[in-house]
Design a protein around this motif. Sequence first.
Motif, short mmCIF file in Angstrom:
data_model
loop_
_atom_site.label_atom_id
_atom_site.label_comp_id
_atom_site.label_asym_id
_atom_site.label_seq_id
_atom_site.Cartn_x
_atom_site.Cartn_y
_atom_site.Cartn_z
N LYS A 1 30.96 -20.63 45.01
CA LYS A 1 31.82 -20.67 46.19
C LYS A 1 32.87 -19.57 46.09
CE LYS A 1 34.60 -23.76 48.98
NZ LYS A 1 35.13 -25.11 49.15
N ILE A 2 33.07 -18.82 47.18
CA ILE A 2 34.03 -17.72 47.21
C ILE A 2 35.14 -18.08 48.20
CG2 ILE A 2 34.36 -15.27 47.71
CD1 ILE A 2 30.91 -15.89 47.32
N GLU A 3 36.39 -17.93 47.75
CA GLU A 3 37.54 -18.18 48.61
C GLU A 3 38.46 -16.97 48.57
OE1 GLU A 3 39.36 -21.76 47.24
OE2 GLU A 3 37.65 -22.99 47.77
N GLY A 4 39.06 -16.62 49.71
CA GLY A 4 40.04 -15.54 49.75
C GLY A 4 39.48 -14.20 50.18
N ALA A 5 38.23 -14.16 50.61
CA ALA A 5 37.62 -12.92 51.11
C ALA A 5 36.64 -13.31 52.21
CB ALA A 5 36.92 -12.15 50.00
N GLU A 6 36.46 -12.43 53.17
CA GLU A 6 35.60 -12.70 54.31
C GLU A 6 34.14 -12.41 54.01
OE1 GLU A 6 36.65 -14.08 57.24
OE2 GLU A 6 38.59 -14.27 56.24
N ALA A 7 33.24 -13.29 54.51
CA ALA A 7 31.79 -13.09 54.37
C ALA A 7 31.37 -11.95 55.29
CB ALA A 7 31.07 -14.38 54.73
N PRO A 8 30.23 -11.34 55.11
CA PRO A 8 29.13 -11.70 54.21
C PRO A 8 29.31 -11.16 52.81
CG PRO A 8 28.48 -9.83 55.55
CD PRO A 8 29.86 -10.23 56.00
N TYR A 9 28.54 -11.72 51.90
CA TYR A 9 28.59 -11.34 50.49
C TYR A 9 27.19 -11.01 50.00
CZ TYR A 9 32.91 -14.03 50.83
OH TYR A 9 34.12 -14.52 51.22
N ASP A 10 27.12 -10.15 49.00
CA ASP A 10 25.88 -9.86 48.30
C ASP A 10 26.07 -10.32 46.86
OD1 ASP A 10 24.47 -8.38 50.39
OD2 ASP A 10 26.02 -6.88 50.09
N MET A 11 25.02 -10.83 46.26
CA MET A 11 25.09 -11.24 44.86
C MET A 11 23.86 -10.73 44.13
SD MET A 11 25.57 -14.90 42.98
CE MET A 11 24.11 -15.57 43.68
N VAL A 12 24.10 -10.27 42.91
CA VAL A 12 23.01 -9.84 42.03
C VAL A 12 23.11 -10.67 40.76
CG1 VAL A 12 21.97 -7.90 40.79
CG2 VAL A 12 23.14 -7.50 42.96
N ILE A 13 21.98 -11.18 40.29
CA ILE A 13 21.93 -11.94 39.04
C ILE A 13 21.18 -11.09 38.02
CG2 ILE A 13 21.09 -14.04 37.90
CD1 ILE A 13 21.29 -15.42 40.65
N TYR A 14 21.80 -10.95 36.83
CA TYR A 14 21.25 -10.14 35.75
C TYR A 14 20.91 -11.03 34.56
CZ TYR A 14 23.64 -6.34 38.24
OH TYR A 14 24.08 -5.46 39.19
N ASP A 15 19.91 -10.62 33.77
CA ASP A 15 19.67 -11.30 32.50
C ASP A 15 20.61 -10.68 31.46
OD1 ASP A 15 18.47 -8.89 31.72
OD2 ASP A 15 16.43 -9.70 31.73
N VAL A 16 20.53 -11.15 30.22
CA VAL A 16 21.48 -10.71 29.20
C VAL A 16 21.33 -9.25 28.80
CG1 VAL A 16 21.96 -12.98 28.24
CG2 VAL A 16 20.06 -11.65 27.33
N VAL A 17 20.20 -8.62 29.12
CA VAL A 17 20.05 -7.20 28.80
C VAL A 17 20.31 -6.30 30.02
CG1 VAL A 17 18.53 -7.54 26.82
CG2 VAL A 17 17.54 -7.26 29.08
N GLY A 18 20.72 -6.91 31.14
CA GLY A 18 21.10 -6.13 32.31
C GLY A 18 20.02 -5.90 33.34
N ASN A 19 18.87 -6.55 33.19
CA ASN A 19 17.81 -6.43 34.19
C ASN A 19 18.15 -7.28 35.41
OD1 ASN A 19 16.07 -4.83 32.54
ND2 ASN A 19 15.48 -6.68 31.45
N VAL A 20 17.92 -6.76 36.60
CA VAL A 20 18.16 -7.51 37.82
C VAL A 20 17.08 -8.59 37.93
CG1 VAL A 20 18.26 -7.42 40.33
CG2 VAL A 20 19.26 -5.57 38.98
N ILE A 21 17.53 -9.84 38.05
CA ILE A 21 16.62 -10.98 38.15
C ILE A 21 16.46 -11.41 39.61
CG2 ILE A 21 16.24 -13.39 37.48
CD1 ILE A 21 15.99 -11.33 35.20
N ARG A 22 17.59 -11.44 40.34
CA ARG A 22 17.57 -11.84 41.76
C ARG A 22 18.66 -11.13 42.52
NH1 ARG A 22 17.31 -18.40 41.73
NH2 ARG A 22 15.35 -18.58 40.60
N LYS A 23 18.42 -11.01 43.83
CA LYS A 23 19.45 -10.52 44.75
C LYS A 23 19.54 -11.53 45.88
CE LYS A 23 18.97 -5.60 43.84
NZ LYS A 23 18.81 -4.27 44.41
#
Length: 126
Positions: free
Chosen positions: A65-87
């Motif tokens: 949950k994000i508070e204090g900034a206006e949507a829309p938002y983008d999110m990237v999920i990385y594994d521990v070695v920095g590979n992009v897992i999801r966007k």
Amino acid sequence: KPLQGLAQGTQITNTANIFFDYNDGVLSNTTLNTIDYKLSVNDIAAGKATITLQPNPFTQYTVIKIEGAEAPYDMVIYDVVGNVIRKEVAGDNTFTIQRGTLAAGMYMYEVSQKGKVIGKGKMIAQ
């Protein structure tokens, strides 16, 4: 600590000898680190957004949950070695992350707004 002024994308390799007792050293695998300033903590807009993640650790899903900034938002999920897992993209102030095929372990997430990183954190899938 890296040298100041290294260019974006600079690759640094390293190996080591590991010594056990008085035996000859065992050569470690070569590591590779790439300088990536776009993931720098200095890019986070200080004090503008509050990002919460619940539950953490999670088994089936977690909600960011994000508070204090206006949507829309983008999110990237990385594994521990920095590979992009999801966007992910959210039109409101929440992301619901389903565990799905995520293996048990730690992941990093980064939330952006209009191309500017507004927060990042860690999540643990059990």
